[in-house]
Design a protein around this motif. Structure first.
Motif, PDB file in Angstrom:
ATOM      1  N   GLN A   5      -2.215  -0.370  -7.590  1.00 45.44           N
ATOM      2  CA  GLN A   5      -0.596   0.908  -8.284  1.00 45.44           C
ATOM      3  C   GLN A   5      -0.463   1.317  -7.014  1.00 45.44           C
ATOM      4  OE1 GLN A   5       0.562   0.407 -11.181  1.00 45.44           O
ATOM      5  NE2 GLN A   5       0.034  -1.910 -12.087  1.00 45.44           N
ATOM      6  N   SER A   6       0.470   2.259  -6.961  1.00 43.62           N
ATOM      7  CA  SER A   6       0.660   3.515  -6.209  1.00 43.62           C
ATOM      8  C   SER A   6       0.469   4.733  -6.280  1.00 43.62           C
ATOM      9  CB  SER A   6       1.943   3.270  -5.750  1.00 43.62           C
ATOM     10  OG  SER A   6       2.240   2.148  -5.016  1.00 43.62           O
ATOM     11  N   LEU A   7      -1.003   5.978  -6.236  1.00 44.83           N
ATOM     12  CA  LEU A   7       0.029   7.205  -6.185  1.00 44.83           C
ATOM     13  C   LEU A   7       0.696   7.803  -6.250  1.00 44.83           C
ATOM     14  CD1 LEU A   7      -4.298   7.990  -5.469  1.00 44.83           C
ATOM     15  CD2 LEU A   7      -3.618   7.713  -7.131  1.00 44.83           C
ATOM     16  N   ASP A   8       0.830   6.903  -4.960  1.00 44.89           N
ATOM     17  CA  ASP A   8       2.284   8.960  -4.604  1.00 44.89           C
ATOM     18  C   ASP A   8       3.616   7.198  -4.925  1.00 44.89           C
ATOM     19  OD1 ASP A   8       4.810   8.943  -3.971  1.00 44.89           O
ATOM     20  OD2 ASP A   8       3.598  10.250  -2.302  1.00 44.89           O
ATOM     21  N   PRO A   9       4.333   6.598  -5.585  1.00 45.57           N
ATOM     22  CA  PRO A   9       5.725   6.337  -5.966  1.00 45.57           C
ATOM     23  C   PRO A   9       6.238   5.686  -4.648  1.00 45.57           C
ATOM     24  CG  PRO A   9       5.599   7.508  -8.174  1.00 45.57           C
ATOM     25  CD  PRO A   9       5.115   7.770  -6.699  1.00 45.57           C
ATOM     26  N   ASN A  10       6.832   6.682  -4.157  1.00 46.33           N
ATOM     27  CA  ASN A  10       7.556   6.997  -2.544  1.00 46.33           C
ATOM     28  C   ASN A  10       7.208   6.081  -1.052  1.00 46.33           C
ATOM     29  OD1 ASN A  10       9.239   8.595  -3.470  1.00 46.33           O
ATOM     30  ND2 ASN A  10       8.782  10.234  -3.512  1.00 46.33           N
ATOM     31  N   THR A  11       5.849   5.775  -2.014  1.00 47.12           N
ATOM     32  CA  THR A  11       4.780   5.380  -0.230  1.00 47.12           C
ATOM     33  C   THR A  11       3.526   4.164  -0.754  1.00 47.12           C
ATOM     34  OG1 THR A  11       3.172   7.312  -0.390  1.00 47.12           O
ATOM     35  CG2 THR A  11       5.037   6.972   1.004  1.00 47.12           C
ATOM     36  N   PRO A  12       4.087   2.822  -1.437  1.00 51.13           N
ATOM     37  CA  PRO A  12       3.081   2.198  -1.614  1.00 51.13           C
ATOM     38  C   PRO A  12       2.157   1.844   0.098  1.00 51.13           C
ATOM     39  CG  PRO A  12       5.830   1.025  -2.113  1.00 51.13           C
ATOM     40  CD  PRO A  12       5.388   2.920  -1.308  1.00 51.13           C
ATOM     41  N   LEU A  13       1.281   1.087  -0.744  1.00 45.87           N
ATOM     42  CA  LEU A  13       0.515   1.045   0.085  1.00 45.87           C
ATOM     43  C   LEU A  13       1.115  -0.424   1.338  1.00 45.87           C
ATOM     44  CD1 LEU A  13      -2.603   0.720   1.501  1.00 45.87           C
ATOM     45  CD2 LEU A  13      -3.053  -1.293  -0.083  1.00 45.87           C
ATOM     46  N   PHE A  14       1.964  -0.914   0.875  1.00 45.18           N
ATOM     47  CA  PHE A  14       2.241  -2.058   2.225  1.00 45.18           C
ATOM     48  C   PHE A  14       3.250  -1.701   3.377  1.00 45.18           C
ATOM     49  CE2 PHE A  14       1.127  -4.723  -0.836  1.00 45.18           C
ATOM     50  CZ  PHE A  14      -0.092  -5.600  -0.503  1.00 45.18           C
ATOM     51  N   ALA A  15       3.773   0.030   2.694  1.00 42.40           N
ATOM     52  CA  ALA A  15       4.735   1.070   2.956  1.00 42.40           C
ATOM     53  C   ALA A  15       3.572   1.977   4.292  1.00 42.40           C
ATOM     54  CB  ALA A  15       5.237   1.503   2.058  1.00 42.40           C
ATOM     55  N   GLN A  16       2.947   2.095   4.078  1.00 45.74           N
ATOM     56  CA  GLN A  16       1.802   3.005   4.858  1.00 45.74           C
ATOM     57  C   GLN A  16       1.415   2.061   5.616  1.00 45.74           C
ATOM     58  OE1 GLN A  16      -0.890   3.765   1.524  1.00 45.74           O
ATOM     59  NE2 GLN A  16      -0.412   6.215   2.015  1.00 45.74           N
ATOM     60  N   PHE A  17       1.410   0.610   5.358  1.00 48.19           N
ATOM     61  CA  PHE A  17       0.445   0.497   6.620  1.00 48.19           C
ATOM     62  C   PHE A  17       1.488  -0.182   7.293  1.00 48.19           C
ATOM     63  CE2 PHE A  17      -1.748  -2.526   4.230  1.00 48.19           C
ATOM     64  CZ  PHE A  17      -2.970  -2.461   4.154  1.00 48.19           C
ATOM     65  N   LYS A  18       2.469   0.148   7.759  1.00 45.38           N
ATOM     66  CA  LYS A  18       3.766   0.153   8.761  1.00 45.38           C
ATOM     67  C   LYS A  18       4.193   1.507   9.390  1.00 45.38           C
ATOM     68  CE  LYS A  18       7.167  -2.787   6.285  1.00 45.38           C
ATOM     69  NZ  LYS A  18       8.509  -2.494   5.461  1.00 45.38           N
ATOM     70  N   GLU A  82      -3.284  -0.169  11.506  1.00 46.84           N
ATOM     71  CA  GLU A  82      -3.095  -1.030  11.808  1.00 46.84           C
ATOM     72  C   GLU A  82      -4.064  -2.122  12.394  1.00 46.84           C
ATOM     73  OE1 GLU A  82      -0.614  -3.325  15.766  1.00 46.84           O
ATOM     74  OE2 GLU A  82      -2.168  -1.852  16.466  1.00 46.84           O
ATOM     75  N   ALA A  83      -5.241  -1.325  12.608  1.00 46.47           N
ATOM     76  CA  ALA A  83      -6.851  -2.820  12.266  1.00 46.47           C
ATOM     77  C   ALA A  83      -6.974  -2.928  10.653  1.00 46.47           C
ATOM     78  CB  ALA A  83      -7.741  -1.472  13.085  1.00 46.47           C
ATOM     79  N   LEU A  84      -6.648  -1.259   9.593  1.00 51.18           N
ATOM     80  CA  LEU A  84      -6.899  -1.670   8.175  1.00 51.18           C
ATOM     81  C   LEU A  84      -5.513  -2.561   8.100  1.00 51.18           C
ATOM     82  CD1 LEU A  84      -8.021  -1.400   4.987  1.00 51.18           C
ATOM     83  CD2 LEU A  84      -6.258   0.759   5.371  1.00 51.18           C
ATOM     84  N   ALA A  85      -4.593  -2.543   8.260  1.00 48.10           N
ATOM     85  CA  ALA A  85      -3.521  -3.630   7.308  1.00 48.10           C
ATOM     86  C   ALA A  85      -4.704  -5.010   7.469  1.00 48.10           C
ATOM     87  CB  ALA A  85      -1.909  -3.084   8.120  1.00 48.10           C
ATOM     88  N   THR A  86      -4.840  -5.662   9.535  1.00 49.22           N
ATOM     89  CA  THR A  86      -4.953  -6.317   9.821  1.00 49.22           C
ATOM     90  C   THR A  86      -5.713  -6.827   9.090  1.00 49.22           C
ATOM     91  OG1 THR A  86      -3.936  -6.258  12.301  1.00 49.22           O
ATOM     92  CG2 THR A  86      -5.910  -7.733  12.048  1.00 49.22           C
ATOM     93  N   ALA A  87      -7.243  -6.321   8.642  1.00 46.45           N
ATOM     94  CA  ALA A  87      -8.293  -7.244   8.359  1.00 46.45           C
ATOM     95  C   ALA A  87      -7.697  -7.138   6.488  1.00 46.45           C
ATOM     96  CB  ALA A  87      -9.338  -5.990   8.228  1.00 46.45           C
ATOM     97  N   PHE A  88      -6.977  -6.639   6.036  1.00 48.86           N
ATOM     98  CA  PHE A  88      -6.541  -6.326   4.136  1.00 48.86           C
ATOM     99  C   PHE A  88      -5.577  -8.138   4.400  1.00 48.86           C
ATOM    100  CE2 PHE A  88      -3.951  -5.883   1.698  1.00 48.86           C
ATOM    101  CZ  PHE A  88      -4.742  -5.305   0.497  1.00 48.86           C
ATOM    102  N   GLY A  89      -5.090  -7.928   4.945  1.00 48.64           N
ATOM    103  CA  GLY A  89      -3.722  -9.129   5.747  1.00 48.64           C
ATOM    104  C   GLY A  89      -4.927 -10.621   5.784  1.00 48.64           C
ATOM    105  N   SER A  90      -6.242 -10.339   6.165  1.00 49.04           N
ATOM    106  CA  SER A  90      -6.553 -11.699   6.730  1.00 49.04           C
ATOM    107  C   SER A  90      -6.616 -12.254   4.935  1.00 49.04           C
ATOM    108  CB  SER A  90      -7.639 -11.302   7.256  1.00 49.04           C
ATOM    109  OG  SER A  90      -8.900 -11.007   6.224  1.00 49.04           O
ATOM    110  N   PRO A  91      -7.013 -13.875   5.727  1.00 51.19           N
ATOM    111  CA  PRO A  91      -6.896 -15.134   5.106  1.00 51.19           C
ATOM    112  C   PRO A  91      -8.413 -14.639   4.020  1.00 51.19           C
ATOM    113  CG  PRO A  91      -5.394 -15.794   6.289  1.00 51.19           C
ATOM    114  CD  PRO A  91      -6.167 -13.915   7.024  1.00 51.19           C
ATOM    115  N   GLN A  92      -9.095 -14.428   4.565  1.00 50.87           N
ATOM    116  CA  GLN A  92     -10.187 -14.571   4.068  1.00 50.87           C
ATOM    117  C   GLN A  92     -10.373 -13.205   3.296  1.00 50.87           C
ATOM    118  OE1 GLN A  92     -13.732 -14.529   6.283  1.00 50.87           O
ATOM    119  NE2 GLN A  92     -15.248 -14.839   5.384  1.00 50.87           N
ATOM    120  N   PHE A  93      -9.839 -12.058   3.504  1.00 50.32           N
ATOM    121  CA  PHE A  93     -10.243 -11.375   2.579  1.00 50.32           C
ATOM    122  C   PHE A  93      -9.462 -11.142   1.341  1.00 50.32           C
ATOM    123  CE2 PHE A  93      -9.072  -7.085   1.276  1.00 50.32           C
ATOM    124  CZ  PHE A  93     -10.000  -6.382   0.527  1.00 50.32           C
ATOM    125  N   GLN A  94      -7.628 -11.764   1.897  1.00 48.08           N
ATOM    126  CA  GLN A  94      -7.346 -11.863   0.400  1.00 48.08           C
ATOM    127  C   GLN A  94      -7.944 -12.625  -0.789  1.00 48.08           C
ATOM    128  OE1 GLN A  94      -4.027 -10.216  -0.445  1.00 48.08           O
ATOM    129  NE2 GLN A  94      -5.163  -9.181   1.077  1.00 48.08           N
TER     130      GLN A  94
END
Length: 116
Positions: A5-18, A82-94
Motif C-alpha cells: 500500500q502507498s503512504l502517499d497515493p501520489n507517489t507509489p513505490l514503483f514510481a519512486q524507483f524511477k 537504483e540499487a534498491l530497485a535492482t535488489a527488490f526486483g531480483s528474482p531471488q528476492f521476489q
C-alpha cells in the motif's frame, strides 16, 4: 504475498524507483496480524540477509511498535534508488517476497535526507 500500500497515493513505490537519487532511506511499516510477528520476522530475516549482500546496501534496522501494537517498521539505508530497485526486483528476492502471507500489509516509502 504481502499487500503493498502507498503512504502517499501520489507517489507509489514503483514510481519512486524511477527517481534517480541517493543516498536514500526506505521506511517500510508492516501491519502484522496478532500472534504472527515471530513467523513474519523469521521470513524477514531471510530477506534482510539477502538485501545485506546486495550492491548499494548500507544498513537496516527493524523496529516494533509499543503497547501491544501490531506494527513493525523496517528502516533501511541504500546508496541509491537504483540499487534498491535492482535488489527488490531480483528474482531471488521476489521469490522470498511471494512467501509473505496475504494478510500482511506493507507500507513502503523512500525518503531523502534534508537539512533542518
Amino acid at each position: 504475498m504481502a499487500k503493498l500500500q502507498s503512504l502517499d497515493p501520489n507517489t507509489p513505490l514503483f514510481a519512486q524507483f524511477k527517481e534517480r537519487t541517493g543516498p536514500i532511506v526506505l521506511a517500510n511499516t508492516f501491519v502484522v496480524p496478532e500472534g504472527r510477528a515471530e513467523s513474519f520476522l523469521a521470513l524477514f530475516r531471510r530477506q534482510a540477509a539477502f538485501m545485506r549482500a546486495q550492491p548499494g546496501f548500507v544498513s537496516l534496522r527493524m523496529h516494533r511498535g509499543t503497547a501491544d501494537s501490531r506494527l513493525l517498521m523496517n528502516v533501511a539505508v541504500w546508496e541509491s534508488t537504483e540499487a534498491l530497485a535492482t535488489a527488490f526486483g531480483s528474482p531471488q528476492f521476489q521469490r522470498m517476497a511471494a512467501e509473505s502471507p496475504d494478510d500482511i500489509v506493507s507500507y513502503p516509502h523512500i525518503f531523502e535526507q534534508i537539512d533542518v
